[in-house]
Design an enzyme around this catalytic site. Structure first.
Site, PDB file in Angstrom:
ATOM      1  N   THR A  53     -23.190 -13.013   5.258  1.00  0.00           N
ATOM      2  CA  THR A  53     -23.352 -11.593   5.487  1.00  0.00           C
ATOM      3  C   THR A  53     -24.455 -10.894   4.784  1.00  0.00           C
ATOM      4  OG1 THR A  53     -21.832 -10.717   3.723  1.00  0.00           O
ATOM      5  CG2 THR A  53     -20.879 -11.122   6.124  1.00  0.00           C
ATOM      6  N   THR A  55     -25.722  -8.094   2.642  1.00  0.00           N
ATOM      7  CA  THR A  55     -25.601  -7.732   1.420  1.00  0.00           C
ATOM      8  C   THR A  55     -25.389  -9.248   0.432  1.00  0.00           C
ATOM      9  OG1 THR A  55     -25.148  -5.515   1.792  1.00  0.00           O
ATOM     10  CG2 THR A  55     -24.733  -6.391  -0.524  1.00  0.00           C
ATOM     11  N   CYS A  56     -24.489  -9.836   0.743  1.00  0.00           N
ATOM     12  CA  CYS A  56     -23.934 -10.930  -0.046  1.00  0.00           C
ATOM     13  C   CYS A  56     -25.203 -11.812  -0.178  1.00  0.00           C
ATOM     14  CB  CYS A  56     -22.833 -11.492   0.643  1.00  0.00           C
ATOM     15  SG  CYS A  56     -21.424 -10.513   0.751  1.00  0.00           S
ATOM     16  N   SER A  57     -25.881 -12.189   0.966  1.00  0.00           N
ATOM     17  CA  SER A  57     -26.918 -13.378   1.277  1.00  0.00           C
ATOM     18  C   SER A  57     -27.990 -12.611   0.698  1.00  0.00           C
ATOM     19  CB  SER A  57     -26.891 -13.816   2.509  1.00  0.00           C
ATOM     20  OG  SER A  57     -25.803 -14.299   3.029  1.00  0.00           O
ATOM     21  N   LEU A  61     -25.649 -12.602  -4.122  1.00  0.00           N
ATOM     22  CA  LEU A  61     -25.641 -14.286  -4.464  1.00  0.00           C
ATOM     23  C   LEU A  61     -26.991 -14.622  -5.001  1.00  0.00           C
ATOM     24  CD1 LEU A  61     -24.271 -17.282  -4.743  1.00  0.00           C
ATOM     25  CD2 LEU A  61     -24.837 -17.250  -2.030  1.00  0.00           C
TER      26      LEU A  61
END
Length: 182
Positions: A53, A55-57, A61
């Site tokens: 996703t 924001t996560c990627s 992270l």
């Protein structure tokens, strides 16, 4: 909020590379427990709504991955990223992100996330049950510091991000270590 809480004892179903399996997909199942990941170590755990996703990627992270040396300098032994995704998805995401420093923990059934009180519905996005975004500093399985994004609820219209960012967690670690040294 959750500071001082012991992490729930859960078994995670992971896939690990094993050349003895042979073939084009040499992976086998391996059960790993909460203790396998957290016992006897000071760890940063961060959990997020989903692998791959935006924001996560793009931010969370990579920020933890690229800042790993800074976290080590503050006494962190490991950094783990958790999501309510299965091991196949988490392993492919780790590969796509080129992870070398951050380990991934698949909470495919959401059991750990549920027992942490962080399981939310994301039906508004077609995700189903997922984790609310948070981070924690965990010392030997006990939460030392807690960083939860505001607005915890089902089907939240946004994806808040900032409180659980690598920068926020690292700043807390530096401040905590300075206080101990003083």
């Amino acid at each position: 909020m959750k500071t001082g809480m012991k992490l729930p004892d859960v078994t995670f179903h992971t896939r690990v590379r094993d050349e003895a399996v042979g073939g084009p997909n040499p992976f086998r199942w391996q059960a790993r427990t909460t203790a396998d990941y957290f016992a006897g170590k000071r760890v940063v755990l961060f959990s997020l709504p989903g692998a791959f996703t935006p924001t996560c990627s793009t931010y969370q992270l990579p920020g933890f991955e690229n800042g790993f040396a800074d976290f080590q300098a503050e006494g962190v032994d490991a950094i783990y990223c958790m999501s309510v995704n299965d091991s196949f998805v988490m392993n492919q995401w780790a590969k796509a992100q080129g992870l070398e420093n951050v380990g991934v923990i698949p909470d495919g059934s959401g059991e750990f996330t549920r027992r942490m009180g962080m399981l939310v519905r994301k039906d508004n996005l077609g995700f189903g049950l997922r984790s609310w975004r948070y981070a924690a500093v965990v010392n030997d399985g006990v939460i030392e510091a807690w960083f939860e994004e505001p607005g915890l609820c089902d089907n939240h219209g946004e994806d808040p991000y900032g409180v659980s960012s690598p920068e926020t967690v690292l700043a807390w670690l530096k401040q905590a270590n300075e206080a101990v040294a003083a």
